[in-house]
Write a protein that holds these residues in place. Structure first.
Motif, short mmCIF file in Angstrom:
data_model
loop_
_atom_site.label_atom_id
_atom_site.label_comp_id
_atom_site.label_asym_id
_atom_site.label_seq_id
_atom_site.Cartn_x
_atom_site.Cartn_y
_atom_site.Cartn_z
N PHE A 413 0.82 -1.20 0.00
CA PHE A 413 0.00 0.00 0.00
C PHE A 413 0.86 1.25 0.00
O PHE A 413 0.64 2.18 -0.77
N TYR A 546 -0.46 15.21 -3.16
CA TYR A 546 -1.28 14.36 -2.29
C TYR A 546 -2.37 13.64 -3.08
O TYR A 546 -3.07 14.25 -3.89
N GLN A 665 1.68 17.28 6.26
CA GLN A 665 2.57 17.51 5.13
C GLN A 665 2.39 18.88 4.50
O GLN A 665 1.36 19.52 4.65
N ILE B 100 -2.69 10.47 12.58
CA ILE B 100 -2.47 10.18 11.16
C ILE B 100 -2.37 11.45 10.32
O ILE B 100 -2.49 11.41 9.10
N PRO B 106 -4.96 13.19 5.45
CA PRO B 106 -4.34 12.21 6.34
C PRO B 106 -3.22 11.47 5.62
O PRO B 106 -3.28 11.26 4.42
N SER B 107 -2.19 11.10 6.39
CA SER B 107 -1.02 10.47 5.78
C SER B 107 -1.30 9.01 5.43
O SER B 107 -1.59 8.19 6.29
N MET B 108 -1.18 8.71 4.14
CA MET B 108 -1.39 7.34 3.66
C MET B 108 -0.40 6.38 4.32
O MET B 108 -0.74 5.27 4.69
N ASP B 109 0.85 6.83 4.42
CA ASP B 109 1.89 5.97 4.97
C ASP B 109 1.56 5.54 6.39
O ASP B 109 1.65 4.36 6.75
N THR B 110 1.18 6.52 7.21
CA THR B 110 0.91 6.21 8.61
C THR B 110 -0.29 5.27 8.72
O THR B 110 -0.26 4.32 9.51
N ALA B 112 -1.29 3.13 6.52
CA ALA B 112 -0.89 1.81 6.06
C ALA B 112 -0.06 1.09 7.13
O ALA B 112 -0.22 -0.11 7.35
N SER B 113 0.81 1.86 7.81
CA SER B 113 1.67 1.22 8.79
C SER B 113 0.86 0.69 9.98
O SER B 113 1.31 -0.18 10.70
N ALA B 129 -8.11 10.52 -2.49
CA ALA B 129 -7.55 9.95 -1.27
C ALA B 129 -8.32 8.70 -0.86
O ALA B 129 -7.74 7.70 -0.45
N GLN B 132 -7.29 5.72 -2.81
CA GLN B 132 -6.03 5.12 -2.36
C GLN B 132 -6.23 4.34 -1.07
O GLN B 132 -5.66 3.26 -0.89
N LEU B 133 -7.06 4.90 -0.17
CA LEU B 133 -7.28 4.21 1.12
C LEU B 133 -7.92 2.85 0.90
O LEU B 133 -7.66 1.90 1.64
#
Lengths: 689, 326
Positions: A413, A546, A665, B100, B106-110, B112-113, B129, B132-133
């Motif tokens: 992901f 983004y 960000q 997040i 909101p951060s996708m990386d966070t 996902a982690s 967004a 992607q989520l």
């Protein structure tokens, strides 16, 4: 770099000598301001119209209506007059001492400096009394003005001043917008405030700022005679025994004080300081009384008051009362001012032959290859870093697993979302650099680039218009709307500048005016359609990758490939076009068609770049310059170098924006502005030598 | 410049060599354990399939965070945790969820982690967004606000989230509690002779020397609750279609009826949100307003999120009743 010192007004033959004429003009202006003020007092959200105002003023109305007039309407009108007067006077006097028709609180970055200073205070969460925040705004504005004047040189090039001011304003505003995004709670409302609005909470603000303004105005009137002497030229002024340096410093400090007072009271009301003196200048040709600063300054102040009140009255007359509250007056004055800037740019005398090519050494072929190799390595390294770094750090093994489709859910992901962002940044950077290279070659203008010329702004305007009216618009739709916007603005900008060849100053000034107008229009659209979503505007204007997916990257990648192919096939034409106006014609090249083709490609490049990553400034400017400095002027070398540099720059900016303050960000555009502004200013300073 | 580029390339190469070939996660294993599957349709019409009730839930907006807390599901990831703790204390977080990032981006990386079972988002999040989520976990997208029926929308969202997290019993209780809270509030107000009394709720912000007010029209959640407990919304300002929020300034308050009762929510941690006791205290328009003179201006307790869920609205009802019947 061109040196444009307009003829001092005193040297013009006076056409009319009558003193009564000047008095009549002044009286007419006073009447206009009074009429506008009276109209303004009758407008607002409360049901207090002309009849109630009349009653209130004659003391026969009910206390509620009277309180509206006294505590809301009158303060607003008087703030409008005060702000207009001080901005008009500040602009007029700045133009006089710098002998520069484009000097104003906006073009000296005074407003941007004050905005940043107030933003910094806002972030600390301290709420200051009006006077103290005015002091903070003054300090910020004075610092910015000093920097711009130091960089551009007093009394020297008009274009240099505007460029240095605009660039610094862009950089400072980027930092402030970064603060807004980072501290949304602490700085709530600062974005709207940035557009400037004269609404007041009672008379307190006006009463506290009035003494400051009076001191500033009195000081300027006292120095008026010396300012007149300065208009004759430094040497002539010295001959008359006027201390040139001391006068300049005094005038700039006082003008900054006035602008800071206006900013504190109403936020930055755009371009009034530029327009008001411009409106008055033709009068000086007809009435000799206005040649002297002591009489022309008050008239410029009156014109400023008329502009501010006129904008406010117009806004409230056109938009329903409840909506008008949300639309900042400054947006309207910015639009008027942008048109002014363009018109003045078209009328500005433009000395020919000022564009001496940069003196550059031509490196050997080996050096060129080494540079490209290093740049390829840098781009590869930044790309890999961009893929590995983020909120969650990955290792190369993860990427290998992902590429083979064997990665775990989290890693897949992260890479699925991160890789398109990295690619969008790379492609947008490359596309903007290529667009900048083409525009600079075609216009033979080292300061031309899609952002400065307003093409990127037009693209963003098109995209925002589509996104607001059709929320479900797809990738290609947004790219198309961006292209339409970019095409319209470039037709306007290049069309206006084309008269008499693409003269350097005219093109850049028309472009800056257009860019300002597009920014104001975007703000207006967002405020009218989505008032509670300032982030939306900031995201578009600040350039962000983004939420980008692979299909979003496709348009810009395709156009970049096509653009590179066209540019490398026609590289010799580019060399010729960029050389001078005559050589290509002697060689039988159809100059206008070649120019049009290159411009079209660069408009496509900027539009798709904006659609995929928002407005990112400075890349199109910085990358070609750095490329020429590294590998010489020939386009066979400049093209690959510039594209690689642009890709590396935006990718780095995006990486920093994503990681430095994670999980929140910042847009890549903000970061490139922070990197690009110092470089732009450095170019200006170097060009002066 | 060239030396700089060389150094950059060399440094990065060195770093990459160090980072080479490790992994942060083992290779995916494909053995999944089946359990009672849940299928539901969200606000956008998307079908969501879950292997079982979601327990590791991430939420991108405060209203859904509140719903999760109400249902006894502690979210593992929340957007702007600090802001939630400041503005929504009616349903306090019982755990320390991971931040997040911002609510808008909101951060996708966070996310996902955190490897969540379910992501609850609202229709305010951009489609890009959400798209992607959906790749990281099933996304339940609920309508952020609906000006035509805010209370119905709030309860519908609660039910949807309950279905996905296997907490329908808790949702039924919350629904019932909210219903009885409304009835209780209505009775208390009627008992004090306030049935149908004109009432206006607003918040406000100070910027520089300007005060802007945000009226909560009858299309807002607060406005709907006001009408449910028998108050009459006094605003004539038009609100936006989704949230029912308008814009006005101090002058606009003169349009309110003389006998209106006025209430607002601010926050002690946000100085710019308290104009009514600060910037407006000496404003002649404000002080000459009939309801200000009559002392009918009420500051409701901090921490009631105006766009929250049943807990915030229950706290709001208690606060209004206490303020008006005092």
């Amino acid at each position: 770099m061109a040196v444009t010192a307009p003829t001092p007004p005193a040297l013009r033959p006076p056409a009319a000598v009558s003193r009564t004429g000047a008095a009549a003009v002044t009286a007419a202006l006073v009447l206009l301001v009074v009429a506008l003020a009276v109209t303004d007092i009758t407008q607002g959200t409360a049901a207090v119209g002309p009849a109630e105002v009349l009653k209130a003023l004659t003391g026969r109305s009910d206390p509620a209506d009277a309180s509206v007039v006294v505590a809301s309407r009158l303060p607003r009108a008087s703030a409008g007059i005060l702000v207009g007067v001080v901005l008009g006077v500040a602009g007029a006097v700045l133009q006089a001492v710098s002998r520069n028709v484009l000097a104003s609180p906006d073009t000296l970055a005074v407003n941007a400096g004050s905005y940043l200073a107030l933003g910094l205070v806002g972030v600390t969460g301290v709420s200051l009394p009006v006077i103290a925040s005015s002091g903070v705004a003054f300090a910020g504005g004075l610092l910015a003005a000093t920097a711009v004047l130091a960089l551009s040189g007093l009394g020297a090039g008009t274009v240099r001043l505007v460029l240095a001011g605009t660039a610094l304003a862009l950089g400072l505003t980027s930092v402030t917008e970064g603060l807004l995004l980072l501290f949304p709670q602490e700085t709530e409302g600062l974005y709207q405030w940035n557009q400037g609005s004269i609404g007041q909470n009672g008379f307190d603000g006006v009463v506290q700022m009035l003494p400051v303004c009076l001191v500033g105005l009195a000081g300027l009137l006292l120095t008026a005679r010396r300012v007149d002497a300065l208009a004759l030229g430094d040497d002539a002024a010295r001959g008359l025994g006027v201390p040139v340096r001391a006068t300049r410093v005094t005038v700039v400090v006082l003008a900054t004080l006035l602008s800071a007072a206006a900013v504190t009271l109403a936020g930055p009301i755009g371009f009034v300081g530029l327009c008001a003196p411009a409106l008055v200048r033709p009068l000086a040709r007809r009435h000799r009384a206005f040649v002297r600063a002591r009489t022309s300054l008050p008239v410029a102040g009156l014109a400023g008051a008329g502009l501010v009140l006129g904008a406010d009255v117009l806004l409230r007359a056109l938009v329903p009362a409840d909506t008008a509250v949300a639309v900042p007056t400054g947006v309207v004055t910015s639009l008027i001012g942008a048109v002014f800037l363009v018109v003045m740019a078209l009328r500005l005398p433009d000395p020919a032959g000022a564009d001496a090519p940069e003196r550059l050494r031509v490196p050997s072929r080996r050096a060129f290859l080494a540079t490209v190799a290093v740049l390829v390595a840098v781009v590869a390294a930044v790309t890999v870093a961009g893929v590995l770094l983020g909120d969650s750090k990955l290792l190369l093994g993860d990427v290998a697993n992902w590429a083979q489709g064997r990665a775990g859910r989290a890693v897949s992901f992260v890479l699925d979302t991160r890789v398109p962002r990295v690619l969008a940044a790379l492609c947008a950077g490359g596309a903007l650099a290529l667009a900048g290279t083409l525009v600079q070659a075609v216009t033979r203008n080292p300061l031309a680039e899609p952002g400065v010329l307003g093409v990127s702004g037009g693209a963003a305007l098109g995209a925002v218009l589509l996104v607001t009216s059709v929320p479900a618009a797809g990738t290609w739709g947004i790219a198309g709307a961006a292209f339409a916007g970019a095409a319209v603005t470039s037709v306007v900008v290049f069309g206006l500048a084309a008269r008499g060849g693409y003269r350097q100053n005219r093109l850049v000034l028309v472009g800056i005016g257009t860019a300002a107008a597009t920014t104001a229009l975007i703000s207006l659209i967002i405020v009218l359609t989505d008032p509670f979503n300032a982030t939306k505007a900031l995201t578009w204007l600040s350039g962000s990758t983004y939420g980008r997916t692979m299909p979003d990257v496709l348009p810009v990648a395709l156009v970049l490939a096509v653009g590179l192919a066209v540019a490398s096939a026609r590289r010799t034409e580019l060399d010729l076009v960029s050389l001078d106006a005559d050589t290509p014609r002697l060689l039988g090249l159809r100059l206008s068609r070649a120019r049009l083709g290159f411009l079209l490609v660069s408009v496509l490049l900027s539009a798709t770049a904006v659609a995929s990553a928002g407005t990112i400034g400075f890349v199109g400017l910085v990358a070609p310059h750095a490329a020429r400095a590294l590998v010489g002027r020939r386009h066979v070398r400049v093209l690959p170098t510039a594209v690689l540099l642009g890709a590396a720059l935006v990718c780095t900016a995006d990486l920093l924006g994503r990681t430095v303050i994670a999980p929140a960000q910042l847009g890549a555009g903000l970061m490139t502005a922070v990197i690009g502004t110092p470089y732009f200013l450095y170019l200006l300073v170097r060009g002066r030598r | 410049m060239r030396r700089l580029l060389l150094t950059a390339a060399a440094t990065t190469a060195a770093v990459l060599t160090l980072a080479a070939c490790g992994t942060t996660e083992p290779v995916a294993d494909s053995s999944a354990k089946p359990s009672e599957a849940i299928t539901l349709t969200d606000a956008t019409g998307a079908k969501i399939k879950l292997d079982g009730p979601a327990t590791k839930v991430v939420a991108t907006e405060w209203s859904v965070v509140e719903s999760l807390v109400t249902l006894g599901v502690d979210p593992v990831g929340v957007a702007d945790v600090k802001g939630y703790k400041t503005w929504d204390t009616a349903a306090p977080l019982k755990n320390e969820p991971k931040d997040i990032g911002t609510r808008g981006e909101p951060s996708m990386d966070t996310i996902a982690s955190l490897a969540p079972d379910l992501i609850v988002a609202t229709t305010d999040l951009t489609p890009a967004a959400v798209g992607q989520l959906r790749k990281v976990a099933p996304v339940l997208e609920v309508t952020s606000a609906d000006g035509s029926d805010q209370i119905g929308q709030m309860l519908e969202n609660l039910d949807l989230i309950a279905k996905a997290t296997g907490t329908s019993a808790e949702a039924a209780t919350a629904r019932k509690d909210f219903g009885s809270k409304v009835a209780e509030g209505k009775k208390a107000l009627a008992g004090a002779g306030l049935a149908g009394a004109p009432y206006a709720f607003s918040d406000g912000y100070v910027t520089g020397n300007q005060v802007s007010l945000r009226p909560y029209t009858s299309g807002s959640l607060i406005g709907a609750v006001n009408e449910a407990i028998g108050l009459k919304n006094a605003w004539t300002v038009k609100g936006d279609a989704a949230y029912g929020l308008g814009t006005t300034d101090v002058e606009g308050l003169t349009a309110l009826p003389k006998d209106v009762r006025f209430a607002y929510i601010a926050n002690k941690d946000d100085a710019s949100s308290t104009p009514f006791t600060g910037a407006l205290a000496k404003n002649a328009v404000w002080t000459s307003l009939p309801f200000v003179k009559a002392g009918e201006v009420h500051r409701l307790p901090d921490g009631i999120w105006m766009f929250g869920g049943p807990d915030s609205m229950a706290a709001y009802i208690d606060a209004v009743v206490a303020a008006l019947t005092k």
